[in-house]
Write a protein that holds these residues in place. Structure first.
Motif, PDB file in Angstrom:
ATOM      1  N   ALA A 148       0.825  -1.210   0.000  1.00 33.22           N
ATOM      2  CA  ALA A 148       0.000   0.000   0.000  1.00 33.22           C
ATOM      3  C   ALA A 148       0.861   1.263   0.000  1.00 33.22           C
ATOM      4  N   ILE A 149       2.047   1.187   0.615  1.00 31.61           N
ATOM      5  CA  ILE A 149       2.958   2.340   0.642  1.00 31.61           C
ATOM      6  C   ILE A 149       3.701   2.484  -0.684  1.00 31.61           C
ATOM      7  N   VAL A 150       4.233   1.362  -1.178  1.00 28.74           N
ATOM      8  CA  VAL A 150       5.065   1.390  -2.385  1.00 28.74           C
ATOM      9  C   VAL A 150       4.254   1.807  -3.606  1.00 28.74           C
ATOM     10  N   ILE A 151       2.975   1.434  -3.625  1.00 26.11           N
ATOM     11  CA  ILE A 151       2.165   1.696  -4.816  1.00 26.11           C
ATOM     12  C   ILE A 151       2.014   3.186  -5.082  1.00 26.11           C
ATOM     13  N   SER A 152       2.177   4.010  -4.033  1.00 29.49           N
ATOM     14  CA  SER A 152       2.048   5.462  -4.221  1.00 29.49           C
ATOM     15  C   SER A 152       3.376   6.126  -4.600  1.00 29.49           C
ATOM     16  N   PHE A 153       4.465   5.375  -4.577  1.00 31.98           N
ATOM     17  CA  PHE A 153       5.776   5.961  -4.840  1.00 31.98           C
ATOM     18  C   PHE A 153       5.915   6.490  -6.269  1.00 31.98           C
ATOM     19  N   PRO A 154       5.502   5.738  -7.313  1.00 33.92           N
ATOM     20  CA  PRO A 154       5.628   6.284  -8.675  1.00 33.92           C
ATOM     21  C   PRO A 154       4.881   7.598  -8.855  1.00 33.92           C
ATOM     22  N   ALA A 155       3.693   7.706  -8.247  1.00 36.65           N
ATOM     23  CA  ALA A 155       2.934   8.955  -8.372  1.00 36.65           C
ATOM     24  C   ALA A 155       3.664  10.107  -7.688  1.00 36.65           C
ATOM     25  N   ASP A 156       4.304   9.836  -6.545  1.00 36.57           N
ATOM     26  CA  ASP A 156       5.069  10.876  -5.860  1.00 36.57           C
ATOM     27  C   ASP A 156       6.257  11.332  -6.700  1.00 36.57           C
ATOM     28  N   VAL A 157       6.940  10.379  -7.314  1.00 37.01           N
ATOM     29  CA  VAL A 157       8.075  10.723  -8.178  1.00 37.01           C
ATOM     30  C   VAL A 157       7.600  11.540  -9.382  1.00 37.01           C
ATOM     31  N   ALA A 158       6.481  11.126  -9.981  1.00 32.41           N
ATOM     32  CA  ALA A 158       5.942  11.869 -11.123  1.00 32.41           C
ATOM     33  C   ALA A 158       5.551  13.285 -10.712  1.00 32.41           C
ATOM     34  N   THR A 159       4.989  13.431  -9.516  1.00 31.97           N
ATOM     35  CA  THR A 159       4.629  14.759  -9.021  1.00 31.97           C
ATOM     36  C   THR A 159       5.863  15.637  -8.865  1.00 31.97           C
ATOM     37  N   GLY A 160       6.939  15.047  -8.336  1.00 33.11           N
ATOM     38  CA  GLY A 160       8.168  15.806  -8.178  1.00 33.11           C
ATOM     39  C   GLY A 160       8.735  16.287  -9.500  1.00 33.11           C
ATOM     40  N   PHE A 161       8.750  15.405 -10.505  1.00 33.09           N
ATOM     41  CA  PHE A 161       9.259  15.796 -11.824  1.00 33.09           C
ATOM     42  C   PHE A 161       8.358  16.846 -12.480  1.00 33.09           C
ATOM     43  N   GLU A 162       7.047  16.734 -12.277  1.00 41.90           N
ATOM     44  CA  GLU A 162       6.135  17.701 -12.856  1.00 41.90           C
ATOM     45  C   GLU A 162       6.337  19.083 -12.228  1.00 41.90           C
ATOM     46  N   LEU A 163       6.511  19.109 -10.903  1.00 41.90           N
ATOM     47  CA  LEU A 163       6.775  20.381 -10.228  1.00 41.90           C
ATOM     48  C   LEU A 163       8.105  20.972 -10.687  1.00 41.90           C
ATOM     49  N   LEU A 164       9.080  20.098 -10.927  1.00 37.23           N
ATOM     50  CA  LEU A 164      10.377  20.563 -11.421  1.00 37.23           C
ATOM     51  C   LEU A 164      10.235  21.131 -12.832  1.00 37.23           C
ATOM     52  N   ARG A 165       9.463  20.474 -13.679  1.00 36.65           N
ATOM     53  CA  ARG A 165       9.264  20.951 -15.049  1.00 36.65           C
ATOM     54  C   ARG A 165       8.556  22.291 -15.082  1.00 36.65           C
ATOM     55  N   GLN A 166       7.613  22.483 -14.150  1.00 34.16           N
ATOM     56  CA  GLN A 166       6.861  23.734 -14.105  1.00 34.16           C
ATOM     57  C   GLN A 166       7.634  24.856 -13.421  1.00 34.16           C
ATOM     58  N   GLY A 167       8.768  24.522 -12.814  1.00 31.76           N
ATOM     59  CA  GLY A 167       9.547  25.526 -12.116  1.00 31.76           C
ATOM     60  C   GLY A 167       9.033  25.842 -10.723  1.00 31.76           C
ATOM     61  N   ALA A 168       8.119  24.991 -10.210  1.00 32.74           N
ATOM     62  CA  ALA A 168       7.567  25.223  -8.873  1.00 32.74           C
ATOM     63  C   ALA A 168       8.578  24.897  -7.788  1.00 32.74           C
ATOM     64  N   VAL A 169       9.523  24.009  -8.080  1.00 29.94           N
ATOM     65  CA  VAL A 169      10.587  23.673  -7.128  1.00 29.94           C
ATOM     66  C   VAL A 169      11.915  23.747  -7.865  1.00 29.94           C
ATOM     67  N   SER A 170      12.971  23.938  -7.114  1.00 28.96           N
ATOM     68  CA  SER A 170      14.298  24.033  -7.723  1.00 28.96           C
ATOM     69  C   SER A 170      14.911  22.650  -7.880  1.00 28.96           C
ATOM     70  N   SER A 171      15.831  22.554  -8.834  1.00 30.60           N
ATOM     71  CA  SER A 171      16.519  21.280  -9.048  1.00 30.60           C
ATOM     72  C   SER A 171      17.397  20.922  -7.846  1.00 30.60           C
ATOM     73  N   ASN A 172      17.919  21.934  -7.156  1.00 31.61           N
ATOM     74  CA  ASN A 172      18.735  21.663  -5.965  1.00 31.61           C
ATOM     75  C   ASN A 172      17.914  21.004  -4.864  1.00 31.61           C
ATOM     76  N   LEU A 173      16.645  21.433  -4.726  1.00 33.63           N
ATOM     77  CA  LEU A 173      15.787  20.839  -3.709  1.00 33.63           C
ATOM     78  C   LEU A 173      15.467  19.387  -4.043  1.00 33.63           C
ATOM     79  N   VAL A 174      15.203  19.110  -5.312  1.00 34.64           N
ATOM     80  CA  VAL A 174      14.931  17.738  -5.730  1.00 34.64           C
ATOM     81  C   VAL A 174      16.164  16.863  -5.520  1.00 34.64           C
ATOM     82  N   LEU A 175      17.356  17.393  -5.861  1.00 39.26           N
ATOM     83  CA  LEU A 175      18.592  16.648  -5.669  1.00 39.26           C
ATOM     84  C   LEU A 175      18.842  16.387  -4.186  1.00 39.26           C
ATOM     85  N   PHE A 176      18.618  17.423  -3.368  1.00 33.17           N
ATOM     86  CA  PHE A 176      18.777  17.256  -1.924  1.00 33.17           C
ATOM     87  C   PHE A 176      17.841  16.178  -1.394  1.00 33.17           C
ATOM     88  N   ASN A 177      16.597  16.205  -1.864  1.00 31.41           N
ATOM     89  CA  ASN A 177      15.611  15.230  -1.416  1.00 31.41           C
ATOM     90  C   ASN A 177      16.025  13.811  -1.811  1.00 31.41           C
TER      91      ASN A 177
END
Length: 400
Positions: free
Chosen positions: A161-190
């Motif tokens: 139940a936990i793992v199944i949500s991981f791909p969606a979380d990763v996709a959300t992170g990349f989408e926010l990065l593409r839109q410029g809502a978060v910095s690449s440094n923050l994603v790298l740090f995470n």
């Protein structure tokens, strides 16, 4: 791979697929024509909407009661009959909790305009019964995995139940990065943070403090057991994760809820509630203290130095350089206390990392709990151990 191990793996995969399939079967009476269903996660209105949480909560409550109530603790250690009674008590409590939660979910769904085809008592009764049945079906399914499959069934269902949500979380992170809502440094740090954290989890969860023990030669029935050397293995984290981190919020919020019930919504209660919200420094500090104390309390229950010393003495075992009896119990108590301190610091850090980052102003692009990652890591380690042990046990069997 032996045929027996392959059969067990197949049973485990099949049971987990059944669990995931059930997460997409909606409750009866839900309208699919209003468009509301598409805006709600399918698992939240499925027959497995409650997952196994009510059963886990009931098991935790029973274990906490056994810590403070000697009769229940003695019943748990009285043998197979006592353990069956404990299981019966857990199932009864799980039934009550599941019924309460299911009725609340059904009432909330019925309150959404146009979501239920025919609102009313029949829907409340059928939806409640369906969700409660789903909980107990998952409990049964987890037992089949534990008995006939590989790994701990409850842990595997929880981890899936936990793992199944991981791909969606990763996709959300990349989408926010593409839109410029978060910095690449923050994603790298995470990313670096969680890779390092997983490595630390694997290291700590597999670490052991080995206490050398010498066993003298002794007669057991008609067999003569030769003298041998062994070790008493003590885990760094004996308390696990669920009990300390689930009970800690109860300690924080239950007194506040009781005060609100007695005195109403007063300004000082509102201020206290604001200070202990998730991410606030006060919540981080009090939560850390609560988790730390609970780890020591629960470890004292699962790791009793006096009982261990008594068992060693009965079996003819002696800790090297320590007199049997009380001196051995004191020695084991010191080792267990120091080990528990290390495990407590580790578990507090794991459970509060996301909240601690939020408290100092570092907002991650998506939320991943340290506890969720720890559950998955521990489940994978246990699965790996069981597969290895069964492979070694059945080494002489037929292979495929």
């Amino acid at each position: 791979m032996t045929q027996e191990l392959a059969r067990r793996i197949a049973i485990t995969i099949g049971a987990l697929l059944i669990f995931r399939l059930g997460c997409y079967i909606p409750l009866g009476g839900i309208s699919t024509r209003t468009g509301v269903l598409s805006s709600i996660s399918a698992s939240r209105v499925s027959i497995f909407a409650l997952s196994i949480v009510p059963y886990l909560t009931a098991a935790i409550i029973i274990q906490l009661v056994s810590v403070v109530w000697g009769r229940l603790s003695a019943l748990e250690r009285s043998g197979e009959a006592g353990r069956r009674r404990i299981i019966r008590y857990t199932l009864i409590l799980a039934l009550l909790l599941a019924a309460f939660q299911a009725f609340g979910v059904a009432s909330a769904l019925q309150g959404i305009r146009g979501f239920v085809v025919e609102p009313g008592n029949w829907f409340l009764a059928s939806a409640t019964a369906t969700m409660v049945g789903g909980v107990f079906f998952l409990v049964w399914l987890s037992e089949q995995i534990t008995r006939h499959g590989v790994g701990n069934g409850l842990a595997l269902i929880l981890s899936v139940a936990i793992v199944i949500s991981f791909p969606a979380d990763v996709a959300t992170g990349f989408e926010l990065l593409r839109q410029g809502a978060v910095s690449s440094n923050l994603v790298l740090f995470n990313t670096v943070l969680w890779i390092a954290l997983v490595a630390v989890m694997v290291l700590v969860e597999t670490a052991r403090r080995n206490v050398p023990v010498q066993y003298a030669a002794r007669q057991v029935g008609k067999r003569l057991l030769a003298a041998r050397s062994s070790a008493l293995s003590i885990k760094l984290n004996n308390a696990g994760f669920l009990i300390p981190t689930i009970v800690a919020p109860w300690i924080l919020y239950l007194p506040l809820a009781a005060a609100s019930f007695l005195f109403g919504q007063t300004p000082w209660l509102a201020a206290a509630g604001a200070h202990i919200r998730f991410g606030q420094p006060v919540h981080v500090i009090l939560g850390s203290i609560a988790v730390f104390i609970l780890i020591f309390i629960y470890t004292a229950r699962v790791l009793d130095p006096e009982q261990a010393a008594e068992t060693l003495q009965e079996q003819g075992g002696v800790v090297e350089g320590i007199t049997p009896g009380e001196a051995t119990a004191d020695h084991l108590d010191r080792i267990a206390s120091l080990t528990t301190v290390v495990g407590a610091v580790y578990l507090v850090a794991v459970s509060l990392i996301p909240e601690g980052l939020l408290a100092i102003g570092i907002a991650l692009p998506y939320k991943i709990g340290g506890g969720s990652v720890l559950i998955v890591v521990c489940t994978i380690l246990d699965l790996k151990k069981q597969v290895r042990d069964r492979s070694l046990t059945n080494r002489g069997g037929e292979r495929i």
